[in-house]
Write an enzyme that holds these catalytic residues in place. Structure first.
Site, PDB file in Angstrom:
ATOM      1  N   GLY A  16       0.838  -1.207   0.000  1.00  0.00           N
ATOM      2  CA  GLY A  16       0.000   0.000   0.000  1.00  0.00           C
ATOM      3  C   GLY A  16       0.864   1.244   0.000  1.00  0.00           C
ATOM      4  O   GLY A  16       0.440   2.316   0.438  1.00  0.00           O
ATOM      5  N   TYR A 153     -15.243  -5.091   6.557  1.00  0.00           N
ATOM      6  CA  TYR A 153     -13.937  -4.473   6.844  1.00  0.00           C
ATOM      7  C   TYR A 153     -13.510  -4.801   8.274  1.00  0.00           C
ATOM      8  O   TYR A 153     -12.367  -5.205   8.517  1.00  0.00           O
ATOM      9  CB  TYR A 153     -14.081  -2.970   6.639  1.00  0.00           C
ATOM     10  N   ALA A 155     -14.476  -7.260  10.174  1.00  0.00           N
ATOM     11  CA  ALA A 155     -14.175  -8.695  10.308  1.00  0.00           C
ATOM     12  C   ALA A 155     -12.805  -9.007   9.725  1.00  0.00           C
ATOM     13  O   ALA A 155     -12.008  -9.754  10.319  1.00  0.00           O
ATOM     14  CB  ALA A 155     -15.256  -9.520   9.616  1.00  0.00           C
ATOM     15  N   ALA A 156     -12.507  -8.428   8.564  1.00  0.00           N
ATOM     16  CA  ALA A 156     -11.210  -8.692   7.930  1.00  0.00           C
ATOM     17  C   ALA A 156     -10.075  -8.132   8.786  1.00  0.00           C
ATOM     18  O   ALA A 156      -9.043  -8.791   8.986  1.00  0.00           O
ATOM     19  CB  ALA A 156     -11.177  -8.066   6.535  1.00  0.00           C
TER      20      ALA A 156
END
Ligand SMILES: NC(=O)c1ccc[n+]([C@@H]2O[C@H](COP(=O)([O-])OP(=O)(O)OC[C@H]3O[C@@H](n4cnc5c(N)ncnc54)[C@H](O)[C@@H]3O)[C@@H](O)[C@H]2O)c1
Length: 245
Positions: A16, A153, A155-156
């Site tokens: 990123g 999001y 949960a990830a």
């Protein structure tokens, strides 16, 4: 006063790297002496951030990631620092969420961390040195109303928290530490689009009434990558002004 170059000679991979936080993290690690290879989907932006050392790659693609990281490891002979920063959220109410939205969010925020860490870890274990720093979110550990509509999001990112702790234990005796930052809302350029009402509502959720400064997050990552953090592992560190309390 002379700047401390605590990461001189270290080789870092930042995912990123072309993003709002990623580019600040890259600049901080470079300022502290590390060589940095960025990985990101966005080839043009990446070329400006880590010229000559970037790998434009979709981090959800396991085989492509193994090839990209393989080239970096071959060039340097190893990797000392991995910052898993790629990710991002999307708002979708759970009762309307499609399977595609669910898997896209999990892939972008969790599977990317597996793919890159899986590719980098063998070289860290071999050299018996490595620092892995994952970026989760306040959404994974609390944050309540701010993250409405962000179940996939959250949960990830909670998966990233679990991965951090389990991997920290697995590699603790082999010279590799694994830690995780859980940022609250950061003062990135995207926040400039907030209405004054939205900004007030956001600050009402944060005890310090301060948004996170990307430079502070980057300095925290550099600390976790540096010599003073040798005995810190498995930590989930909220940088959120008390939001998750
Ligand atoms: N900005 C915030 O307020 C905030 C708060 C909490 C957590 N975070 C987390 O911090 C991280 C960075 O956030 P940011 O604000 O810089 O976001 P950003 O959107 O500016 O940057 C994310 C980067 O990840 C890259 N990326 C996304 N999916 C990818 C993929 N499949 N393959 C390769 N690259 C991919 C994008 O191209 C982008 O450059 C994210 O994981 C985000 O969830 C951000």
């Amino acid at each position: 006063m002379r700047r401390m170059r605590t990461l001189a000679g270290r080789r870092a991979v930042v995912t990123g790297a072309a993003g709002a936080l990623g580019r600040v993290i890259v600049a901080q690690l470079q300022a502290e002496g590390a060589a940095v290879a960025g990985l990101d989907l966005n080839a043009d932006a990446l070329a400006a951030v880590t010229p000559g050392l970037g790998e434009a790659v979709d981090l959800t693609d396991f085989d492509a990631v193994q090839r990209s990281v393989g080239r970096v490891v071959e060039k340097w002979g190893g990797v000392d620092i991995l910052v898993n920063g790629a990710g991002g959220g999307a708002v979708s109410w759970f009762h309307e969420m499609t399977y595609d939205t669910w898997t896209t969010q999990v892939d972008r925020n969790l599977t990317t961390v597996f793919n890159v860490t899986r590719a980098v870890l063998p070289s860290m274990l071999e050299q018996r040195h490595g620092r892995i720093i994952n970026i989760a979110s306040v959404a994974a550990i609390g944050g309540g109303r701010l993250v409405r509509g962000a179940t996939a999001y959250a949960a990830a990112k909670a998966g990233v928290v679990g991965l951090t702790k389990a991997l920290a234990i697995e590699v603790a005796e082999r010279g590799v530490t694994v830690n995780c930052i859980a940022p609250g809302a950061q003062a990135t350029p995207g926040r400039d689009r907030d209405t004054p009402e939205r900004r007030e509502a956001l600050l009402d959720q944060i005890p310090t009434r301060l948004l996170g400064e990307p430079g502070h997050l980057a300095q925290t990552i550099a600390f976790l990558a540096g010599p003073a953090a040798v005995n810190i592992t498995g930590v989930i560190l909220p940088l959120d002004g008390g939001h998750s309390i």
